[in-house]
Enzyme design. Sequence first.
Site, PDB file in Angstrom:
ATOM      1  N   LEU A 289       0.386  -1.579   0.217  1.00 31.04           N
ATOM      2  CA  LEU A 289       0.019  -0.186  -0.209  1.00 31.04           C
ATOM      3  C   LEU A 289       0.657   1.055   0.253  1.00 31.04           C
ATOM      4  CD1 LEU A 289      -2.551  -0.575   2.948  1.00 31.04           C
ATOM      5  CD2 LEU A 289      -2.562  -1.053   0.186  1.00 31.04           C
ATOM      6  N   ASP A 290       0.719   2.444  -0.888  1.00 30.50           N
ATOM      7  CA  ASP A 290       1.677   3.527  -0.082  1.00 30.50           C
ATOM      8  C   ASP A 290       1.448   4.133   0.496  1.00 30.50           C
ATOM      9  OD1 ASP A 290       0.997   3.325  -3.772  1.00 30.50           O
ATOM     10  OD2 ASP A 290      -0.833   4.521  -3.755  1.00 30.50           O
ATOM     11  N   LYS A 291       2.396   5.074   0.604  1.00 34.48           N
ATOM     12  CA  LYS A 291       2.874   5.465   2.243  1.00 34.48           C
ATOM     13  C   LYS A 291       1.657   6.221   2.661  1.00 34.48           C
ATOM     14  CE  LYS A 291       5.462   8.962   3.859  1.00 34.48           C
ATOM     15  NZ  LYS A 291       6.282  10.075   3.753  1.00 34.48           N
TER      16      LYS A 291
END
Length: 235
Positions: free
Chosen positions: A103-105
């Site tokens: 998952l992206d930041k």
Amino acid sequence: MERLDKFLVECGVGSRSQIKDILKTGAVTVNGMPERDGARKIDPNANEIAYAGQVLQGKRRVVAMLHKPAGYVTATEDKQQRTVMELLPPELLRQDVKPVGRLDKETEGLLLFTNDGDLLHRLISPKKEVPKVYYARHEGQATEEDVQAFAQGLTLRDGTVCLSAKLEPLGAGESRITVCEGKYHQVRRMMASRDMTVLYLKREQEGSLTLGTLPAGQVRELTVQEVAELEAQCR
Ligand code: URA
């Protein structure tokens, strides 16, 4: 053959330094005889290793879910940024779990971890088509043409072609998106290809699993039943 101390860490008996002290007490036995040397080579299939009289079964398979908050990168290490590993308790870290996909930041939501490499690869394989469901708040309004374009398989701005996906407009600037693959920034790029900028993104579901009431930043191991269901979805 592997080192006795490494085997004990994998079994969750303790951390590497705790194992040193435990070994000194003589509480660990190999084939019934106390063993104090952590470097001793053992074969977990041929030798009976016990701690405090309990026979150890070796590395157990662990599958856990984290409710990822924004602000953490999905990486096992990073010199500058906080990683999702920092949210895991020591007993899970000792089991050598890795994040399943990424998952992206700034993305929140359901992130799985496992120490079963085979399960990990099956879960992220687009061939197994495990659906991942996201809730997005975005600029612009999703239309029926956008729904059709998602269903047909979008071509991103850089020419990348996506598998068929589901877009459900929920209201003004809100949509639910279901994808079966995990390309880099996939949902944000899919929405951008239809001129909608994602402002907030949360993964709500992976296969049959949902976050339920798990609070942000918390992690829990899956039940035997949940793991069996997950397995069935990526066989
Ligand atoms: N798609 C994205 O763009 N970001 C994520 O974190 C997950 C899916």
